[in-house]
Design a protein around this motif. Structure first.
Motif, PDB file in Angstrom:
ATOM      1  N   SER A 108       0.842  -1.195   0.000  1.00 18.64           N
ATOM      2  CA  SER A 108       0.000   0.000   0.000  1.00 18.64           C
ATOM      3  C   SER A 108       0.874   1.240   0.000  1.00 18.64           C
ATOM      4  N   ALA A 109       0.428   2.265  -0.716  1.00 18.17           N
ATOM      5  CA  ALA A 109       1.117   3.552  -0.687  1.00 18.17           C
ATOM      6  C   ALA A 109       0.850   4.213   0.656  1.00 18.17           C
ATOM      7  N   THR A 139       3.518  -0.865  -5.520  1.00 15.47           N
ATOM      8  CA  THR A 139       2.080  -0.787  -5.230  1.00 15.47           C
ATOM      9  C   THR A 139       1.245  -1.580  -6.231  1.00 15.47           C
ATOM     10  N   VAL A 163      11.240   6.623   1.187  1.00 10.29           N
ATOM     11  CA  VAL A 163      10.386   5.645   1.845  1.00 10.29           C
ATOM     12  C   VAL A 163      11.013   5.330   3.189  1.00 10.29           C
ATOM     13  N   SER A 221      -0.538   7.701  -5.960  1.00  8.03           N
ATOM     14  CA  SER A 221       0.653   7.629  -5.148  1.00  8.03           C
ATOM     15  C   SER A 221       1.245   6.245  -5.328  1.00  8.03           C
ATOM     16  N   ARG A 222       2.547   6.155  -5.555  1.00  6.42           N
ATOM     17  CA  ARG A 222       3.196   4.870  -5.802  1.00  6.42           C
ATOM     18  C   ARG A 222       4.493   4.743  -5.029  1.00  6.42           C
ATOM     19  N   ILE A 223       4.827   3.525  -4.685  1.00  7.23           N
ATOM     20  CA  ILE A 223       6.134   3.186  -4.133  1.00  7.23           C
ATOM     21  C   ILE A 223       6.895   2.483  -5.258  1.00  7.23           C
ATOM     22  N   PRO A 244      -0.078  12.792  -1.970  1.00  7.99           N
ATOM     23  CA  PRO A 244       1.146  12.387  -2.679  1.00  7.99           C
ATOM     24  C   PRO A 244       2.204  13.485  -2.595  1.00  7.99           C
ATOM     25  N   ASP A 280       7.102  -1.133  -9.725  1.00  3.57           N
ATOM     26  CA  ASP A 280       6.044  -0.467  -8.968  1.00  3.57           C
ATOM     27  C   ASP A 280       5.602  -1.400  -7.847  1.00  3.57           C
ATOM     28  N   TRP A 299       8.861   7.159  -2.913  1.00  2.27           N
ATOM     29  CA  TRP A 299       7.408   7.368  -2.968  1.00  2.27           C
ATOM     30  C   TRP A 299       7.189   8.528  -3.918  1.00  2.27           C
TER      31      TRP A 299
END
Length: 98
Positions: free
Chosen positions: A19-20, A79, A97, A60-62, A25, A77, A48
């Motif tokens: 999960s982000a 997420t 992160v 929003s992405r990790i 963001p 990615d 992130w």
């Protein structure tokens, strides 16, 4: 000898999506974002990002960035548990992160 493409090893490992982080963001200036992405690629670290999809929706992405070229970032990615190409002009910001 054949060299693996960026993200192949990550893709084969079949990690579960994460999960982000909660909240808005990240936002940062474009030059700071590109510099931070280059550093993350060099160090092999996760970041992130804030990202606008093709409809303009903020997500929003990790990511685990692998390379930047031609206006795109190729990254694993976390997420989505998949390798993806991100248009650099759609990245709204970056944060580390924890």
């Amino acid at each position: 000898m054949t060299w693996p493409r960026a993200g192949d090893a990550a893709h084969r490992s079949r990690r579960a999506p994460v999960s982000a982080p909660e909240g808005r963001p990240p936002r940062s200036p474009s030059t700071a974002t590109v510099d931070a992405l280059r550093e993350a690629i060099r160090q092999g670290s996760q970041v992130w990002i804030g990202y606008l999809d093709s409809q303009g929706n903020a997500t929003s992405r990790i990511l685990e960035p692998a390379r930047m070229e031609g206006g795109y970032l190729t990254a694993y990615d976390e997420t989505r548990a998949a390798v993806h190409r991100f248009a650099l002009h759609r990245i709204t910001g970056i944060a580390g992160v924890e």
